[in-house]
Design a protein around this motif. Structure first.
Motif, PDB file in Angstrom:
ATOM      1  N   LYS A   7       0.840  -1.191   0.000  1.00  0.00           N
ATOM      2  CA  LYS A   7       0.000   0.000   0.000  1.00  0.00           C
ATOM      3  C   LYS A   7       0.877   1.244   0.000  1.00  0.00           C
ATOM      4  O   LYS A   7       1.903   1.280   0.669  1.00  0.00           O
ATOM      5  N   SER A   8       0.441   2.220  -0.733  1.00  0.00           N
ATOM      6  CA  SER A   8       1.069   3.527  -0.697  1.00  0.00           C
ATOM      7  C   SER A   8       0.632   4.211   0.584  1.00  0.00           C
ATOM      8  O   SER A   8      -0.564   4.268   0.879  1.00  0.00           O
ATOM      9  N   PHE A   9       1.593   4.716   1.352  1.00  0.00           N
ATOM     10  CA  PHE A   9       1.170   5.383   2.582  1.00  0.00           C
ATOM     11  C   PHE A   9       0.533   6.730   2.302  1.00  0.00           C
ATOM     12  O   PHE A   9      -0.175   7.271   3.147  1.00  0.00           O
ATOM     13  N   LEU A  10       0.720   7.280   1.105  1.00  0.00           N
ATOM     14  CA  LEU A  10       0.033   8.513   0.742  1.00  0.00           C
ATOM     15  C   LEU A  10      -1.332   8.240   0.122  1.00  0.00           C
ATOM     16  O   LEU A  10      -2.324   8.857   0.480  1.00  0.00           O
ATOM     17  N   ARG A  11      -1.386   7.315  -0.826  1.00  0.00           N
ATOM     18  CA  ARG A  11      -2.626   7.041  -1.541  1.00  0.00           C
ATOM     19  C   ARG A  11      -3.617   6.200  -0.732  1.00  0.00           C
ATOM     20  O   ARG A  11      -4.816   6.329  -0.890  1.00  0.00           O
ATOM     21  N   ASP A  12      -3.090   5.285   0.072  1.00  0.00           N
ATOM     22  CA  ASP A  12      -3.921   4.292   0.746  1.00  0.00           C
ATOM     23  C   ASP A  12      -3.871   4.411   2.267  1.00  0.00           C
ATOM     24  O   ASP A  12      -4.003   3.422   2.967  1.00  0.00           O
ATOM     25  N   SER A  13      -3.680   5.578   2.762  1.00  0.00           N
ATOM     26  CA  SER A  13      -3.495   5.771   4.199  1.00  0.00           C
ATOM     27  C   SER A  13      -4.711   5.305   4.992  1.00  0.00           C
ATOM     28  O   SER A  13      -5.843   5.675   4.702  1.00  0.00           O
ATOM     29  N   ASP A  14      -4.445   4.491   6.000  1.00  0.00           N
ATOM     30  CA  ASP A  14      -5.498   4.047   6.912  1.00  0.00           C
ATOM     31  C   ASP A  14      -5.819   5.110   7.955  1.00  0.00           C
ATOM     32  O   ASP A  14      -6.724   4.943   8.759  1.00  0.00           O
ATOM     33  N   PHE A  15      -5.050   6.195   7.954  1.00  0.00           N
ATOM     34  CA  PHE A  15      -5.230   7.245   8.945  1.00  0.00           C
ATOM     35  C   PHE A  15      -6.171   8.355   8.481  1.00  0.00           C
ATOM     36  O   PHE A  15      -6.465   9.271   9.233  1.00  0.00           O
ATOM     37  N   ILE A  16      -6.622   8.262   7.238  1.00  0.00           N
ATOM     38  CA  ILE A  16      -7.528   9.272   6.698  1.00  0.00           C
ATOM     39  C   ILE A  16      -8.959   8.762   6.798  1.00  0.00           C
ATOM     40  O   ILE A  16      -9.259   7.644   6.376  1.00  0.00           O
ATOM     41  N   ARG A  17      -9.823   9.583   7.354  1.00  0.00           N
ATOM     42  CA  ARG A  17     -11.231   9.201   7.471  1.00  0.00           C
ATOM     43  C   ARG A  17     -11.813   8.933   6.088  1.00  0.00           C
ATOM     44  O   ARG A  17     -11.475   9.616   5.122  1.00  0.00           O
ATOM     45  N   GLU A  18     -12.676   7.961   6.022  1.00  0.00           N
ATOM     46  CA  GLU A  18     -13.270   7.562   4.741  1.00  0.00           C
ATOM     47  C   GLU A  18     -13.990   8.735   4.075  1.00  0.00           C
ATOM     48  O   GLU A  18     -13.896   8.924   2.866  1.00  0.00           O
ATOM     49  N   ASP A  19     -14.689   9.548   4.836  1.00  0.00           N
ATOM     50  CA  ASP A  19     -15.436  10.671   4.262  1.00  0.00           C
ATOM     51  C   ASP A  19     -14.522  11.819   3.814  1.00  0.00           C
ATOM     52  O   ASP A  19     -14.969  12.749   3.158  1.00  0.00           O
ATOM     53  N   LYS A  20     -13.235  11.761   4.146  1.00  0.00           N
ATOM     54  CA  LYS A  20     -12.272  12.795   3.746  1.00  0.00           C
ATOM     55  C   LYS A  20     -11.266  12.280   2.716  1.00  0.00           C
ATOM     56  O   LYS A  20     -10.413  13.021   2.247  1.00  0.00           O
ATOM     57  N   LYS A  21     -11.377  11.003   2.366  1.00  0.00           N
ATOM     58  CA  LYS A  21     -10.395  10.390   1.472  1.00  0.00           C
ATOM     59  C   LYS A  21     -10.349  11.067   0.098  1.00  0.00           C
ATOM     60  O   LYS A  21      -9.279  11.298  -0.448  1.00  0.00           O
ATOM     61  N   LYS A  22     -11.501  11.412  -0.441  1.00  0.00           N
ATOM     62  CA  LYS A  22     -11.548  12.053  -1.754  1.00  0.00           C
ATOM     63  C   LYS A  22     -10.830  13.407  -1.715  1.00  0.00           C
ATOM     64  O   LYS A  22     -10.040  13.729  -2.612  1.00  0.00           O
ATOM     65  N   LEU A  23     -11.061  14.190  -0.689  1.00  0.00           N
ATOM     66  CA  LEU A  23     -10.387  15.476  -0.523  1.00  0.00           C
ATOM     67  C   LEU A  23      -8.882  15.275  -0.339  1.00  0.00           C
ATOM     68  O   LEU A  23      -8.073  15.999  -0.920  1.00  0.00           O
ATOM     69  N   TRP A  24      -8.496  14.291   0.461  1.00  0.00           N
ATOM     70  CA  TRP A  24      -7.089  13.968   0.687  1.00  0.00           C
ATOM     71  C   TRP A  24      -6.390  13.654  -0.642  1.00  0.00           C
ATOM     72  O   TRP A  24      -5.335  14.203  -0.948  1.00  0.00           O
ATOM     73  N   LEU A  25      -6.979  12.775  -1.424  1.00  0.00           N
ATOM     74  CA  LEU A  25      -6.369  12.384  -2.699  1.00  0.00           C
ATOM     75  C   LEU A  25      -6.310  13.556  -3.673  1.00  0.00           C
ATOM     76  O   LEU A  25      -5.346  13.699  -4.417  1.00  0.00           O
ATOM     77  N   LYS A  26      -7.330  14.403  -3.657  1.00  0.00           N
ATOM     78  CA  LYS A  26      -7.322  15.592  -4.517  1.00  0.00           C
ATOM     79  C   LYS A  26      -6.109  16.460  -4.176  1.00  0.00           C
ATOM     80  O   LYS A  26      -5.418  16.956  -5.072  1.00  0.00           O
ATOM     81  N   GLU A  27      -5.830  16.640  -2.900  1.00  0.00           N
ATOM     82  CA  GLU A  27      -4.683  17.450  -2.478  1.00  0.00           C
ATOM     83  C   GLU A  27      -3.362  16.751  -2.803  1.00  0.00           C
ATOM     84  O   GLU A  27      -2.418  17.386  -3.267  1.00  0.00           O
TER      85      GLU A  27
END
Length: 187
Positions: free
Chosen positions: A53-73
């Protein structure tokens, strides 16, 4: 006319190792990022087969509802450099620090898939730990095993890219050898 046959891993490996060379040579930071991110996408895609897993792309520390915003950034720079369909006149602020984290992500995925170090990945890991010592866990296997062979890394400034690149070339040529480092390409 030369023709070569390559796997997806071969392509990602060439891109990642070239991006590391570009980084240490202090080549254009935009080109370095573009090549590194191309490699990372392929490594992330094929990594699923290896439970990587990519620790940036697939982070388990990012809330599911914020994942799309995280990946956009995370992908903002990469997408800006690749596309102009919606933002032809925009200006993008790119920080060279982004390359450090993009490359460490790629190095981590690559090393798990390959199951060994190559000069580029080992040296980048050592450089990254010298540049960001506060990010490493004191009791990590990496710090215990790998860095023990680089006790003098603190003598080389992380900002002395010329010396780091010369060390990379020396390792790649085989004149500076570590048992845990392979010079072979491919899986």
């Amino acid at each position: 006319m030369e023709t070569i046959s390559v796997t997806k891993f071969d392509v990602a490996e060439r891109q990642l190792l070239q991006a590391i060379h570009m980084f240490f040579r202090e080549d254009d930071i935009i080109s370095t990022h573009t090549v590194a991110e191309a490699a990372n996408q392929v490594l992330s895609d094929i990594g699923q087969e290896y439970q990587v897993k990519s620790f940036l792309r697939d982070s388990d520390f990012i809330r599911e509802d914020k994942k799309k915003l995280w990946l956009k950034e995370i992908f903002k720079s990469r997408n800006f450099f690749k596309h102009a369909d919606r933002d032809k006149t925009d200006i993008h602020e790119f920080k060279s620090l982004f390359n450090e984290f993009s490359l460490i992500d790629g190095v981590t995925m690559y090393s798990v898939i390959k199951k060994t170090w190559v000069p580029e990945t080992l040296l980048f890991q050592v450089w990254f730990s010298a540049k960001h010592p506060d990010l490493l866990l004191d009791d990590s296997d990496f710090k215990k095993q790998i860095l023990s062979g680089f006790e003098d890394r603190r003598l080389i400034s992380p900002d002395d890219m010329k010396t780091w690149y010369e060390m990379l070339i020396s390792m790649r040529s085989g004149s500076y050898h570590f048992d845990a480092v392979s010079l072979e390409y491919g899986i």
